[in-house]
Design a protein around this motif. Sequence first.
Motif, mmCIF file in Angstrom:
data_model
loop_
_atom_site.group_PDB
_atom_site.id
_atom_site.type_symbol
_atom_site.label_atom_id
_atom_site.label_comp_id
_atom_site.label_asym_id
_atom_site.label_seq_id
_atom_site.Cartn_x
_atom_site.Cartn_y
_atom_site.Cartn_z
ATOM 1 N N LEU B 15 0.718 -1.178 -0.141
ATOM 2 C CA LEU B 15 -0.078 -0.130 0.012
ATOM 3 C C LEU B 15 0.732 1.189 0.173
ATOM 4 O O LEU B 15 0.404 2.312 -0.349
ATOM 5 C CB LEU B 15 -1.075 -0.036 1.251
ATOM 6 C CG LEU B 15 -2.107 -0.954 1.332
ATOM 7 C CD1 LEU B 15 -2.692 -0.977 2.646
ATOM 8 C CD2 LEU B 15 -2.989 -0.693 0.040
ATOM 9 N N VAL B 16 1.941 1.408 0.589
ATOM 10 C CA VAL B 16 2.851 2.336 0.602
ATOM 11 C C VAL B 16 4.149 1.867 0.296
ATOM 12 O O VAL B 16 5.187 1.701 0.963
ATOM 13 C CB VAL B 16 2.938 2.842 2.142
ATOM 14 C CG1 VAL B 16 1.725 3.612 2.499
ATOM 15 C CG2 VAL B 16 3.173 2.053 3.143
ATOM 16 N N PRO B 17 4.499 1.659 -1.028
ATOM 17 C CA PRO B 17 5.547 1.201 -1.692
ATOM 18 C C PRO B 17 6.932 2.211 -1.512
ATOM 19 O O PRO B 17 6.682 3.366 -1.493
ATOM 20 C CB PRO B 17 5.408 0.778 -3.005
ATOM 21 C CG PRO B 17 4.162 1.566 -3.351
ATOM 22 C CD PRO B 17 3.450 1.716 -2.187
ATOM 23 N N ASN B 18 8.031 1.587 -1.037
ATOM 24 C CA ASN B 18 9.269 2.322 -0.799
ATOM 25 C C ASN B 18 9.095 3.229 0.320
ATOM 26 O O ASN B 18 9.920 4.292 0.122
ATOM 27 C CB ASN B 18 9.687 2.859 -2.057
ATOM 28 C CG ASN B 18 9.876 1.757 -3.250
ATOM 29 O OD1 ASN B 18 10.288 0.877 -3.265
ATOM 30 N ND2 ASN B 18 9.195 2.180 -4.360
ATOM 31 N N ARG B 19 8.320 3.040 1.273
ATOM 32 C CA ARG B 19 8.337 3.994 2.248
ATOM 33 C C ARG B 19 8.677 3.588 3.734
ATOM 34 O O ARG B 19 8.379 4.110 4.726
ATOM 35 C CB ARG B 19 6.840 4.970 2.213
ATOM 36 C CG ARG B 19 6.717 5.845 1.018
ATOM 37 C CD ARG B 19 5.398 6.337 1.048
ATOM 38 N NE ARG B 19 5.506 7.472 2.031
ATOM 39 C CZ ARG B 19 4.163 8.370 2.225
ATOM 40 N NH1 ARG B 19 3.235 7.858 1.550
ATOM 41 N NH2 ARG B 19 4.135 9.356 3.366
ATOM 42 N N ILE B 20 8.804 2.183 3.741
ATOM 43 C CA ILE B 20 8.951 1.568 5.030
ATOM 44 C C ILE B 20 10.526 0.971 4.886
ATOM 45 O O ILE B 20 10.580 0.245 4.056
ATOM 46 C CB ILE B 20 8.072 0.259 5.252
ATOM 47 C CG1 ILE B 20 6.439 1.204 5.156
ATOM 48 C CG2 ILE B 20 8.298 -0.339 6.472
ATOM 49 C CD1 ILE B 20 5.533 -0.021 5.608
ATOM 50 N N GLY B 21 11.053 1.225 5.983
ATOM 51 C CA GLY B 21 12.658 1.005 5.791
ATOM 52 C C GLY B 21 13.546 2.024 6.663
ATOM 53 O O GLY B 21 13.006 3.048 7.000
#
Lengths: 236, 221
Positions: B15-21
């Motif tokens: 749902l929120v690609p490339n925003r968790i990490g």
Amino acid sequence: MNTWGDIRSTFRAMVGDPDAYFFTAAQVLSWANRGLRDLAQYAQYRDKRIDKTVLMASEGVNLGSDVLRIWRAEGTVQGTYQALYPTTKTHLVKSYRYWFNVTGTPRNYYLDLQRASSDTVVGLYPIPASSTDFYFYCHVVPTEVSDGDTAAEVDVPNWAVASVLYYMLYQAYSADTKLQDFDRADFWKLMYDRQRDRLKQRSLSKVIPDKDWRSHRRVYPDIGMQSPEYVTGTGP
Amino acid sequence: MSAIQAGALAKIQDLVPNRIGQGLTWETAHVQNLIMLAARAAFEQIGMHHGSETITLVAGQNEYTLDSQFISVERVEFSTVGGPAFDFDGYLHPITFTILDELNRAWREEDGVRPELYTLIGTPGAPNSQIFIYPALAAVSGQVIKVTGEIVGSTTTTTMEDIQDQFIVPYTMALMYAATDTRLARRYMAMADDGYYALVGRHADEYASGPRTKPPWGAVR
């Protein structure tokens, strides 16, 4: 996430204040303990039995300052523990003018006009004629969290631990800082209230009546545990 | 079906690609914590996870500490022998102290060979919450009770995908967005509420006709 350390670090991450710039450790700790007290006062989920031995001629017994409400009292009557029944000083005065001179085996307890400080003092009637043992079942305040023991579990039901976090967030966004945001504060207050209400419902109704499960009424003959070749009859 | 934390994290990352990490909008460990907050809400509200605890009885003792994993106590059974050859052949029925007083004012002085009734001291799940059985046993030789009820799961507890899709994921998204966009957070929470109503009926009433006696706090569900 059951420990104070876990909740505190999650709080810091959610408000974006890892270095305690906006909210000091003391503030955060204060909010957590206020949240615990509010939960306990509203939901009364924490029960405790307080055992006391009351000496002869003692008019009452001090249960300490962490009692929110007494919901049951038992005292030894002829050597056996039996329930004591609540009454009031007003009723005793109206019933017998010299009630305060009556001694014997306590059968009643009263709470009105007893509190002179934060302690809960229980009056006994009749005044014990001999040393008597009592059990007092009470709703009590939970154990406070402390920065000196971050590994300690928070004194709230496991599933409701998040409510402490939500209360802290509500207070944080209400505080007069550059992070103040009443819209966010309202959101976290809503989340806190939802959990608090569920905790209250589960505390009031902690003993669930027996359920009698029923499946759908069968249309075909009930063969139970029999092998098909032993089933007779043609059904209902 | 997948483990709660891993399954929900994968869905949220979609749902929120490339925003968790690390260094991104949300740290992975933080999102994992929020997922478990949402999971606890799911365990409590939907009632989808049951477990039990076996307690060895002590002669003359009425009160026993309950595991803090319990959310509710639904059934208490008695076995005359300890494990592994348990013979749970009877139920203890819930009761209150008030009713015990009405049955026999000196009930606390009685003991027996088989407990028949139980009540709870403290809300299940609170530290030091207890189960109180009556009567206490006069003598013991390995007797146990088994307490069964809804429990809180762990990060590796598996759940059906629709529970993650309809409740855990939107609940977690609400917690994530509450820091930046409360309007979006409320929207996700409303989605979680819709998911709750869709899921709770299936778990609270396992049989199509449901139980005769519903919990007294049925209105909460």
